[in-house]
Design an enzyme around this catalytic site. Structure first.
Site, mmCIF file in Angstrom:
data_model
loop_
_atom_site.group_PDB
_atom_site.id
_atom_site.type_symbol
_atom_site.label_atom_id
_atom_site.label_comp_id
_atom_site.label_asym_id
_atom_site.label_seq_id
_atom_site.Cartn_x
_atom_site.Cartn_y
_atom_site.Cartn_z
ATOM 1 C CE LYS A 178 42.035 30.112 35.601
ATOM 2 N NZ LYS A 178 43.280 30.735 35.091
ATOM 3 N NE ARG A 188 45.212 32.478 41.999
ATOM 4 C CZ ARG A 188 43.961 32.839 42.252
ATOM 5 N NH1 ARG A 188 43.621 33.201 43.488
ATOM 6 N NH2 ARG A 188 43.057 32.814 41.298
ATOM 7 C CE LYS A 200 44.034 35.875 39.213
ATOM 8 N NZ LYS A 200 44.964 35.025 38.448
ATOM 9 C CD GLU A 216 32.071 32.693 29.387
ATOM 10 O OE1 GLU A 216 32.791 32.789 28.363
ATOM 11 O OE2 GLU A 216 31.820 33.660 30.120
ATOM 12 C CE LYS A 231 43.409 26.164 36.790
ATOM 13 N NZ LYS A 231 44.507 27.036 36.326
ATOM 14 C CB SER A 257 47.660 23.673 42.693
ATOM 15 O OG SER A 257 46.815 24.802 42.909
ATOM 16 C CE1 TYR A 296 50.693 21.444 38.553
ATOM 17 C CE2 TYR A 296 48.499 21.149 39.486
ATOM 18 C CZ TYR A 296 49.423 21.932 38.841
ATOM 19 O OH TYR A 296 49.098 23.216 38.468
#
Length: 314
Positions: A178, A188, A200, A216, A231, A257, A296
């Site tokens: 991610k 968000r 982040k 990872e 992602k 998104s 979505y």
């Protein structure tokens, strides 16, 4: 006859936003066509998705601000929004696969995926809360828990706790690669979960790194991940492709998104053929190596695939 990649409705996972209340659905301003649903209307949306052949959904909660705190205590409330939603969905559509998000950002007053102290994220303290959250979701009936936080060691801790509590059949879909991406803005907005300070980048991945993704993912698989996630998807198709040659578990990709919003915005202006771009985009993600796609567009694509199949059937 010679097409190498075929997009199927079975490949798709439908992300849905749930909120408190009754009889309401609110469109997300930056995500035209996407809504936050109260639980009663969410159940209708879930039943429609099931009727279209979509086999899995992923749930994300809009938590009222007064229920948020730095420790994310609402995330493991036994009668919280997500546990109630999971129980209701499993009662209404028992065979639908329900995937629940494991992270603190929707529940955090700081908008971060971890507990904050003096401007820093506390990894181990956060993992302890994530374990509690995952156990509550498993007890409610979640089929997969999906840690999206990127804290170190959380997959192993969650797997150990689930097994110890008897939830050996609950899977883990790990957000393993991610990235600290600018593509998350509309999400968000949907959950009012933007960081209250900083960014982040101390716990999500650098957009410039590829080898790190392999590391990872390998760590998460070793700790017990059943499915690994990349992602976002579109700017990281090369990562999906690299991982396909390194891992032997299913790979999911999140068509996020911001990717959704860009297609919708261009489509509304008539700059692109929206439906064709949607299908081309999702096909490219699968072609890169994704076995599953969170999008979505899932419901819309399921309808399109039905129409295409009907046209091709004699």
């Amino acid at each position: 006859m010679v097409r190498e990649t075929n997009l199927r409705v079975e490949d798709l996972i439908y992300p849905l936003f749930v909120m408190e209340g009754e009889g309401k659905q609110e469109e997300v301003a930056s995500m035209p066509g996407c809504y936050r649903y109260t639980l009663d209307l969410l159940l209708k949306e879930v039943e429609e998705a099931d009727n279209l052949g979509l086999g899995a959904i992923a749930l994300f909660p809009l938590i009222p601000y007064h229920q948020k705190d730095n420790a994310g205590t609402e995330s493991y409330h036994p009668n919280g929004l997500i546990p109630r939603a999971v129980r209701a969905i499993k009662q209404a559509v028992p065979d639908l696969v329900v995937i629940t998000d494991v992270a603190l950002d929707p529940y955090s007053s700081e908008g971060h995926d971890g507990i904050v102290r003096d401007g820093k994220i506390l990894n181990d303290e956060t993992v302890a809360v994530l374990v509690k959250q995952a156990l509550i979701q498993a007890e409610a009936g979640a089929d997969f828990v999906a840690p999206s936080d990127m804290m170190d060691g959380r997959i192993g801790a969650i797997r150990q706790a689930l097994d110890a509590a008897g939830w050996i059949d609950v899977g883990i879909l790990a957000y393993s690669a991610k990235y600290a991406s600018a593509y998350y803005g509309p999400f968000r907005d949907a959950l009012d979960s933007a960081p209250k300070f900083g960014d982040k980048k101390t716990y999500q991945m650098d957009a410039a790194n590829a080898t790190e993704a392999i590391k990872e993912v390998a760590l998460d698989i070793a700790e017990g991940a059943d499915i690994v996630m990349v992602k976002p998807a579109l700017a990281y198709l090369d990562i999906i492709c690299r991982l396909k040659h390194h891992v032997n578990v299913p790979i999911a990709a999140y068509n996020v998104s911001g990717e959704y919003a860009m297609i919708k915005a261009a489509g509304e202006r008539g700059w692109i053929d929206e439906k064709k771009v949607i299908l081309e985009t999702l096909t490219s993600i699968k072609r890169a190596g994704a076995d599953l796609i969170l999008t979505y567009f899932a419901k819309e694509v399921a309808l399109m695939l039905q129409i295409l199949q009907a046209r091709s059937t004699p």
